[in-house]
Design a protein around this motif. Structure first.
Motif, mmCIF file in Angstrom:
data_model
loop_
_atom_site.group_PDB
_atom_site.id
_atom_site.type_symbol
_atom_site.label_atom_id
_atom_site.label_comp_id
_atom_site.label_asym_id
_atom_site.label_seq_id
_atom_site.Cartn_x
_atom_site.Cartn_y
_atom_site.Cartn_z
ATOM 1 N N ARG A 404 0.777 -1.215 0.145
ATOM 2 C CA ARG A 404 -0.049 -0.152 0.087
ATOM 3 C C ARG A 404 0.829 1.239 0.009
ATOM 4 O O ARG A 404 1.952 1.252 0.603
ATOM 5 C CB ARG A 404 -0.631 -0.098 1.414
ATOM 6 C CG ARG A 404 -2.069 0.717 1.062
ATOM 7 C CD ARG A 404 -3.045 0.795 2.302
ATOM 8 N NE ARG A 404 -4.150 1.376 2.095
ATOM 9 C CZ ARG A 404 -5.330 0.841 1.846
ATOM 10 N NH1 ARG A 404 -5.183 -0.548 1.308
ATOM 11 N NH2 ARG A 404 -6.446 1.432 1.569
ATOM 12 N N LEU A 405 0.302 2.498 -0.610
ATOM 13 C CA LEU A 405 1.147 3.603 -0.767
ATOM 14 C C LEU A 405 0.300 4.771 0.000
ATOM 15 O O LEU A 405 -0.729 4.713 0.109
ATOM 16 C CB LEU A 405 1.296 4.066 -2.091
ATOM 17 C CG LEU A 405 2.154 2.844 -2.956
ATOM 18 C CD1 LEU A 405 2.005 3.578 -4.402
ATOM 19 C CD2 LEU A 405 3.363 2.767 -2.555
ATOM 20 N N ARG A 406 1.293 5.348 0.548
ATOM 21 C CA ARG A 406 0.618 6.888 1.432
ATOM 22 C C ARG A 406 1.220 8.068 0.445
ATOM 23 O O ARG A 406 2.238 8.378 0.491
ATOM 24 C CB ARG A 406 0.942 6.868 2.716
ATOM 25 C CG ARG A 406 0.526 5.720 3.715
ATOM 26 C CD ARG A 406 0.809 5.861 5.055
ATOM 27 N NE ARG A 406 0.006 5.051 6.051
ATOM 28 C CZ ARG A 406 -0.331 5.476 7.119
ATOM 29 N NH1 ARG A 406 0.380 6.348 7.819
ATOM 30 N NH2 ARG A 406 -1.050 4.360 7.853
ATOM 31 N N ALA A 407 0.062 8.814 -0.115
ATOM 32 C CA ALA A 407 0.548 9.721 -1.012
ATOM 33 C C ALA A 407 0.671 10.938 -0.169
ATOM 34 O O ALA A 407 0.094 11.336 0.705
ATOM 35 C CB ALA A 407 -0.368 9.998 -2.181
ATOM 36 N N MET A 408 1.694 11.985 -0.830
ATOM 37 C CA MET A 408 1.867 13.417 -0.382
ATOM 38 C C MET A 408 2.358 14.110 -1.417
ATOM 39 O O MET A 408 2.693 13.882 -2.555
ATOM 40 C CB MET A 408 3.182 13.167 0.928
ATOM 41 C CG MET A 408 4.574 12.889 0.256
ATOM 42 S SD MET A 408 5.843 13.090 1.096
ATOM 43 C CE MET A 408 6.273 14.739 0.578
ATOM 44 N N GLY A 409 2.505 15.532 -1.126
ATOM 45 C CA GLY A 409 2.780 16.290 -2.344
ATOM 46 C C GLY A 409 1.438 16.969 -3.037
ATOM 47 O O GLY A 409 0.397 16.564 -3.016
ATOM 48 N N GLY A 410 1.674 18.242 -3.759
ATOM 49 C CA GLY A 410 0.572 18.868 -4.386
ATOM 50 C C GLY A 410 -0.077 17.789 -5.554
ATOM 51 O O GLY A 410 -1.222 17.948 -5.795
ATOM 52 N N SER A 411 0.537 16.870 -6.138
ATOM 53 C CA SER A 411 0.096 15.830 -6.918
ATOM 54 C C SER A 411 -0.867 15.285 -6.409
ATOM 55 O O SER A 411 -1.981 14.623 -7.210
ATOM 56 C CB SER A 411 1.171 15.058 -7.676
ATOM 57 O OG SER A 411 2.042 15.733 -8.155
ATOM 58 N N ALA A 412 -1.068 14.817 -5.066
ATOM 59 C CA ALA A 412 -1.682 14.090 -4.442
ATOM 60 C C ALA A 412 -3.367 14.769 -4.425
ATOM 61 O O ALA A 412 -4.375 14.082 -3.912
ATOM 62 C CB ALA A 412 -1.390 13.623 -2.986
ATOM 63 N N ASN A 413 -3.474 16.056 -4.598
ATOM 64 C CA ASN A 413 -4.574 16.741 -4.430
ATOM 65 C C ASN A 413 -5.446 16.403 -5.824
ATOM 66 O O ASN A 413 -6.656 16.701 -5.735
ATOM 67 C CB ASN A 413 -4.419 18.385 -4.478
ATOM 68 C CG ASN A 413 -3.722 18.687 -3.159
ATOM 69 O OD1 ASN A 413 -4.158 18.321 -2.341
ATOM 70 N ND2 ASN A 413 -2.889 19.786 -3.313
ATOM 71 N N SER A 414 -4.674 15.959 -6.878
ATOM 72 C CA SER A 414 -5.319 15.516 -7.848
ATOM 73 C C SER A 414 -6.068 14.194 -7.648
ATOM 74 O O SER A 414 -5.263 13.189 -7.626
ATOM 75 C CB SER A 414 -4.557 15.731 -9.488
ATOM 76 O OG SER A 414 -5.188 14.877 -10.308
ATOM 77 N N GLN A 415 -7.284 14.207 -7.702
ATOM 78 C CA GLN A 415 -7.976 12.553 -7.699
ATOM 79 C C GLN A 415 -7.547 11.939 -8.657
ATOM 80 O O GLN A 415 -7.339 10.501 -8.740
ATOM 81 C CB GLN A 415 -9.421 12.714 -7.333
ATOM 82 C CG GLN A 415 -9.731 13.404 -5.951
ATOM 83 C CD GLN A 415 -11.130 12.919 -5.531
ATOM 84 O OE1 GLN A 415 -11.703 11.952 -5.841
ATOM 85 N NE2 GLN A 415 -11.578 14.017 -4.764
ATOM 86 N N LEU A 416 -7.422 12.375 -9.948
ATOM 87 C CA LEU A 416 -7.430 11.789 -11.361
ATOM 88 C C LEU A 416 -5.992 11.214 -11.194
ATOM 89 O O LEU A 416 -5.694 9.990 -11.461
ATOM 90 C CB LEU A 416 -7.590 12.581 -12.692
ATOM 91 C CG LEU A 416 -7.135 12.014 -13.795
ATOM 92 C CD1 LEU A 416 -7.987 10.782 -14.349
ATOM 93 C CD2 LEU A 416 -7.161 13.147 -14.877
#
Length: 499
Positions: A404-416
């Motif tokens: 499993r991954l845990r996302a961070m950073g501005g790119s994670a704001n994009s659900q797509l």
């Protein structure tokens, strides 16, 4: 009672004040320039970072009305592989090459011949590449001998800001991986190897734990920043490692996915696992290591697309009360998974792991008259996701297991974009404090140091929450599997002409 986190990124600095439960009560950001001097030469002025930090803190305190005397600790994180030379009196002697700089390629080749690539890798756990700190310092020695002799210490991005805040010279353990004379098993400099490669031992600062209080805000720094004098400051650490802490990755096998200017991942491991195709560093907790993949293509790819081709989206954003990135996201959503055969190699400044090719180039393959701006935007997102998968595949070959991954950073704001990464990697992704993970991680270091948290487990339990989760779409995953095979094949067939 508040904690202050400072993040020295590539395009901007971010400053945030947090409560004990990890709530960001105030934030501020300042941009600064990146100097692309010639091919392979990429620099920044560390004083631009400091000015940005001071301006951000003043703005944050002014707008939030936070009582600054309630800030009980400060943590600083920063981008990797700087080589900041300061004199005996603390004067900055020149701009620093940053992580994208690859001018020291010839020095790396010479070291591989004289010292031996295996010797360096077996000690440091990292390949010798020009983007690391060590080759840059040796470049100073060979090309700027006067500056090299004037240099008292070499600092990293976070340690330079810590120095400006406290007057103390430090080197945190998580940034030690920038030197191939750093013993990754012991967490210490190898003085004998320094002598063998003709590197001045005295130029290397003493190593500190990331959550060690190394000084307090001086009167001079207080005047420049608006902070009260006397606030404890910890050594801080590597930005991706602080972000990894900020999303709660502290146990073996837990994995962070990075979506800042650069991309990649960090896998927490309780065993020493080195692979020449990846990056190994200490975690900022100092208890474990991080097996990392670091790519040049992350959020910076979409930033470049927006700057070059996003004029219409900027106009639409103004009309619609959105952002240009949201408008671009809408265009990409209308394109089918796989971008109808358009594949992007995100090697926009060479590439780091796992191919380590400073000459690698960005490529759009599969263009024809049917392709639109939406195709190019989506293909850009997918290409970054392919580079993430490439690193994860190599890490699993090295013996790690990632579920499993845990996302961070501005790119994670994009659900797509996050869903694309889930589909491409075929792994579920949790999104946590995406915008504040890195500054939160820095603040958590300070919180552990001053006793706000009992330990890192306590800090994570009190601050980290999952905001949303993504699970792989099996139909899309099959489409991406074929495009990923093409992605790998394209690089193999093109790398010869990329020289």
């Amino acid at each position: 009672m508040y904690l202050l986190g400072i993040d020295i990124g590539t395009s901007s600095c971010k400053v945030a004040v947090f409560t004990e439960n990890g709530e960001a009560v105030a934030q501020a950001t300042k941009t600064y320039p990146v100097f692309h001097l010639q091919e392979g030469w990429v620099e920044q002025d560390p004083d631009d970072w400091w000015q940005g930090v001071c301006q951000s803190i003043k703005e944050l305190l002014d707008k939030s009305k936070i009582q600054p005397e309630k800030i009980v600790g400060i943590g600083v994180d920063g981008q990797s592989w700087s080589a900041i030379p300061i004199s005996n009196d603390g004067t900055l002697l020149r701009n620093t090459p940053i992580w994208m700089d690859t001018r020291a390629q010839e020095i790396c080749e010479n070291l591989k011949c004289t010292i031996g690539e295996e010797t360096l890798f077996n000690l440091s756990g990292n390949p010798l590449q020009p983007s690391y700190t060590l080759p840059k310092v040796l470049w100073y020695r060979d090309h700027l001998p006067e500056l090299y002799q004037q240099t008292a210490k070499i600092l990293q991005s976070n340690s330079y800001i810590v120095y400006k805040l406290t007057g103390e010279i430090t080197q945190d353990i998580s940034q030690g991986y920038g030197y191939q004379c750093f013993d990754m098993k012991k967490g210490a400099w190898d003085r004998e190897l320094c002598k063998e490669m003709n590197l001045r031992e005295d130029i290397l600062p003493e190593i500190a734990a990331c959550h060690e209080i190394v000084g307090r805000v001086t009167k001079e720094a207080a005047q420049q920043s608006g902070l009260p004098a006397g606030i404890p400051v910890v050594a801080g650490g590597l930005d991706s490692a602080c972000g990894t802490l900020g999303v709660g990755v502290i146990a073996n096998g837990e994995t962070q996915e990075q979506g800042g200017q650069a991309g990649g991942m960090s896998i927490c491991t309780d065993k020493y696992r080195a692979d020449k195709r990846l990056i190994l560093s200490y975690h900022v907790t100092s208890k474990n290591w991080l097996l990392q993949g670091g790519t040049v293509g992350g959020g910076g790819v979409l930033k470049w697309v927006e700057e070059q081709f996003g004029q219409t989206e900027r106009i639409n954003a103004e009309k619609n009360g959105t952002t240009s990135f949201e408008e671009m996201n809408l265009l990409a959503e209308n394109i089918k998974a796989g971008s109808e055969g358009l594949v992007f190699l995100p090697y926009m400044a060479g590439e780091r792991s796992p191919i380590w090719n400073p000459k690698a180039k960005g490529v759009y393959y599969g263009l024809d008259y049917s392709k639109t701006k939406g195709h190019m935007i989506r293909a850009s997102m997918e290409g970054v996701a392919f580079s993430l998968k490439h690193n994860l595949d190599v890490a699993e070959q090295a013996g790690t297991e990632v579920s499993r991954l845990r996302a961070m950073g501005g790119s994670a704001n994009s659900q797509l974009w996050t869903q694309i990464k889930s589909d491409v990697t075929n792994k579920p992704i949790d999104v946590l404090n995406s915008d504040t993970a890195t500054t939160l991680g820095a603040a958590m270091l300070a919180g552990v140091a001053v006793g706000v948290y009992k330990d890192f487990e306590d800090a994570v339990a009190k601050t980290v929450q999952v905001r949303r989760s993504h699970t792989p779409n099996s139909n899309n995953s099959e489409i991406y599997r074929k495009n990923y095979e093409l992605y790998l094949k394209l690089y193999e067939q093109l790398k010869g002409v990329m020289k």
